[in-house]
Scaffold this motif. Structure first.
Motif, PDB file in Angstrom:
ATOM      1  N   VAL A  34       0.832  -1.203   0.000  1.00 34.88           N
ATOM      2  CA  VAL A  34       0.000   0.000   0.000  1.00 34.88           C
ATOM      3  C   VAL A  34       0.870   1.257   0.000  1.00 34.88           C
ATOM      4  O   VAL A  34       0.572   2.225  -0.697  1.00 34.88           O
ATOM      5  N   ALA A  35       1.956   1.246   0.754  1.00 34.67           N
ATOM      6  CA  ALA A  35       2.830   2.417   0.831  1.00 34.67           C
ATOM      7  C   ALA A  35       3.521   2.700  -0.496  1.00 34.67           C
ATOM      8  O   ALA A  35       3.868   3.848  -0.781  1.00 34.67           O
ATOM      9  N   GLN A  36       3.700   1.687  -1.329  1.00 30.32           N
ATOM     10  CA  GLN A  36       4.370   1.871  -2.610  1.00 30.32           C
ATOM     11  C   GLN A  36       3.405   2.099  -3.765  1.00 30.32           C
ATOM     12  O   GLN A  36       3.832   2.345  -4.883  1.00 30.32           O
ATOM     13  N   ASP A  37       2.118   2.051  -3.517  1.00 37.69           N
ATOM     14  CA  ASP A  37       1.111   2.176  -4.566  1.00 37.69           C
ATOM     15  C   ASP A  37       0.849   3.650  -4.891  1.00 37.69           C
ATOM     16  O   ASP A  37       0.534   4.449  -4.008  1.00 37.69           O
ATOM     17  N   GLU A  38       0.979   4.009  -6.154  1.00 39.33           N
ATOM     18  CA  GLU A  38       0.773   5.403  -6.584  1.00 39.33           C
ATOM     19  C   GLU A  38      -0.674   5.848  -6.401  1.00 39.33           C
ATOM     20  O   GLU A  38      -0.936   7.015  -6.107  1.00 39.33           O
ATOM     21  N   VAL A  39      -1.613   4.940  -6.604  1.00 36.76           N
ATOM     22  CA  VAL A  39      -3.028   5.285  -6.432  1.00 36.76           C
ATOM     23  C   VAL A  39      -3.293   5.657  -4.974  1.00 36.76           C
ATOM     24  O   VAL A  39      -4.033   6.613  -4.691  1.00 36.76           O
ATOM     25  N   MET A  40      -2.685   4.932  -4.038  1.00 37.05           N
ATOM     26  CA  MET A  40      -2.859   5.254  -2.624  1.00 37.05           C
ATOM     27  C   MET A  40      -2.218   6.591  -2.272  1.00 37.05           C
ATOM     28  O   MET A  40      -2.746   7.335  -1.438  1.00 37.05           O
ATOM     29  N   HIS A  41      -1.076   6.909  -2.901  1.00 38.84           N
ATOM     30  CA  HIS A  41      -0.455   8.220  -2.673  1.00 38.84           C
ATOM     31  C   HIS A  41      -1.398   9.327  -3.112  1.00 38.84           C
ATOM     32  O   HIS A  41      -1.593  10.315  -2.394  1.00 38.84           O
ATOM     33  N   LYS A  42      -1.993   9.159  -4.295  1.00 41.60           N
ATOM     34  CA  LYS A  42      -2.924  10.170  -4.812  1.00 41.60           C
ATOM     35  C   LYS A  42      -4.158  10.275  -3.908  1.00 41.60           C
ATOM     36  O   LYS A  42      -4.630  11.369  -3.616  1.00 41.60           O
ATOM     37  N   ALA A  43      -4.665   9.130  -3.452  1.00 40.98           N
ATOM     38  CA  ALA A  43      -5.829   9.134  -2.572  1.00 40.98           C
ATOM     39  C   ALA A  43      -5.514   9.828  -1.241  1.00 40.98           C
ATOM     40  O   ALA A  43      -6.337  10.585  -0.719  1.00 40.98           O
ATOM     41  N   ALA A  44      -4.319   9.597  -0.701  1.00 39.19           N
ATOM     42  CA  ALA A  44      -3.930  10.235   0.561  1.00 39.19           C
ATOM     43  C   ALA A  44      -3.796  11.743   0.389  1.00 39.19           C
ATOM     44  O   ALA A  44      -4.230  12.521   1.248  1.00 39.19           O
ATOM     45  N   ILE A  45      -3.220  12.171  -0.736  1.00 41.41           N
ATOM     46  CA  ILE A  45      -3.093  13.607  -1.007  1.00 41.41           C
ATOM     47  C   ILE A  45      -4.473  14.239  -1.154  1.00 41.41           C
ATOM     48  O   ILE A  45      -4.741  15.314  -0.605  1.00 41.41           O
ATOM     49  N   ASN A  46      -5.365  13.570  -1.887  1.00 39.35           N
ATOM     50  CA  ASN A  46      -6.727  14.093  -2.048  1.00 39.35           C
ATOM     51  C   ASN A  46      -7.444  14.188  -0.714  1.00 39.35           C
ATOM     52  O   ASN A  46      -8.160  15.158  -0.451  1.00 39.35           O
ATOM     53  N   GLN A  47      -7.258  13.188   0.125  1.00 38.41           N
ATOM     54  CA  GLN A  47      -7.900  13.195   1.442  1.00 38.41           C
ATOM     55  C   GLN A  47      -7.379  14.343   2.309  1.00 38.41           C
ATOM     56  O   GLN A  47      -8.142  15.013   2.999  1.00 38.41           O
ATOM     57  N   LEU A  48      -6.084  14.575   2.280  1.00 34.37           N
ATOM     58  CA  LEU A  48      -5.513  15.685   3.050  1.00 34.37           C
ATOM     59  C   LEU A  48      -5.996  17.033   2.532  1.00 34.37           C
ATOM     60  O   LEU A  48      -6.304  17.938   3.320  1.00 34.37           O
ATOM     61  N   LEU A  49      -6.073  17.163   1.213  1.00 33.70           N
ATOM     62  CA  LEU A  49      -6.598  18.403   0.629  1.00 33.70           C
ATOM     63  C   LEU A  49      -8.049  18.631   1.036  1.00 33.70           C
ATOM     64  O   LEU A  49      -8.444  19.747   1.380  1.00 33.70           O
ATOM     65  N   LEU A  50      -8.839  17.582   0.986  1.00 32.03           N
ATOM     66  CA  LEU A  50     -10.234  17.685   1.400  1.00 32.03           C
ATOM     67  C   LEU A  50     -10.342  18.065   2.866  1.00 32.03           C
ATOM     68  O   LEU A  50     -11.165  18.913   3.239  1.00 32.03           O
ATOM     69  N   LEU A  51      -9.499  17.476   3.688  1.00 35.88           N
ATOM     70  CA  LEU A  51      -9.505  17.771   5.117  1.00 35.88           C
ATOM     71  C   LEU A  51      -9.143  19.228   5.379  1.00 35.88           C
ATOM     72  O   LEU A  51      -9.843  19.931   6.119  1.00 35.88           O
ATOM     73  N   VAL A  52      -8.076  19.709   4.760  1.00 38.54           N
ATOM     74  CA  VAL A  52      -7.613  21.080   4.999  1.00 38.54           C
ATOM     75  C   VAL A  52      -8.583  22.095   4.394  1.00 38.54           C
ATOM     76  O   VAL A  52      -9.034  23.018   5.079  1.00 38.54           O
ATOM     77  N   LEU A  78     -11.046  24.577   6.452  1.00 37.13           N
ATOM     78  CA  LEU A  78     -10.947  26.033   6.324  1.00 37.13           C
ATOM     79  C   LEU A  78     -12.272  26.643   5.886  1.00 37.13           C
ATOM     80  O   LEU A  78     -12.680  27.692   6.401  1.00 37.13           O
ATOM     81  N   LEU A  79     -12.947  26.011   4.938  1.00 35.34           N
ATOM     82  CA  LEU A  79     -14.256  26.514   4.508  1.00 35.34           C
ATOM     83  C   LEU A  79     -15.270  26.461   5.644  1.00 35.34           C
ATOM     84  O   LEU A  79     -16.034  27.409   5.843  1.00 35.34           O
ATOM     85  N   LEU A  80     -15.272  25.363   6.372  1.00 37.77           N
ATOM     86  CA  LEU A  80     -16.210  25.224   7.482  1.00 37.77           C
ATOM     87  C   LEU A  80     -15.965  26.279   8.552  1.00 37.77           C
ATOM     88  O   LEU A  80     -16.907  26.916   9.036  1.00 37.77           O
ATOM     89  N   ILE A  81     -14.708  26.480   8.906  1.00 38.17           N
ATOM     90  CA  ILE A  81     -14.382  27.499   9.906  1.00 38.17           C
ATOM     91  C   ILE A  81     -14.715  28.889   9.379  1.00 38.17           C
ATOM     92  O   ILE A  81     -15.266  29.726  10.105  1.00 38.17           O
ATOM     93  N   GLY A  82     -14.417  29.147   8.112  1.00 39.17           N
ATOM     94  CA  GLY A  82     -14.724  30.450   7.514  1.00 39.17           C
ATOM     95  C   GLY A  82     -16.215  30.747   7.530  1.00 39.17           C
ATOM     96  O   GLY A  82     -16.643  31.845   7.919  1.00 39.17           O
ATOM     97  N   PHE A  83     -17.025  29.766   7.091  1.00 38.91           N
ATOM     98  CA  PHE A  83     -18.487  29.960   7.108  1.00 38.91           C
ATOM     99  C   PHE A  83     -19.000  30.112   8.535  1.00 38.91           C
ATOM    100  O   PHE A  83     -19.885  30.943   8.791  1.00 38.91           O
TER     101      PHE A  83
END
Length: 92
Positions: A56-74, A78-83
């Motif tokens: 899993v750590a070497q899988d590129e799809v999982m890297h992309k999914a983790a980055i997307n998840q972090l972006l969604l989280l941040v 920020l949007l939730l706090i702003g609103f």
């Protein structure tokens, strides 16, 4: 002082127990199941150790999914706090 400690213990223990039951136990089970090759419904479970985690750590799809998840989280946070601040400011 003992009375205060008992009071704190009485109020915190149900929350800690429920958190452990609904968060801690599934987390431990997930880690346990990640050490096996298993189809999910069969009774045959083959121990593979941390090989699954390395895969899993070497899988590129999982890297992309983790980055997307972090972006969604941040960004979502920020949007939730702003609103929330904007609504609180408008109501004040």
């Amino acid at each position: 002082m003992l009375k205060r400690r008992l009071f704190v213990l009485a109020y915190l223990s149900p929350a800690v127990l429920l958190y452990g039951l609904f968060v801690g136990v599934p987390l431990i089970q997930t880690f346990y199941y990640s050490m096996f090759r298993w189809k999910g419904l069969s009774k045959k479970m083959t121990f593979v150790g941390p090989k699954n985690l390395v895969t899993v750590a070497q899988d590129e799809v999982m890297h992309k999914a983790a980055i997307n998840q972090l972006l969604l989280l941040v960004c979502g946070g920020l949007l939730l706090i702003g609103f929330s601040v904007a609504i609180a400011h408008a109501l004040a």
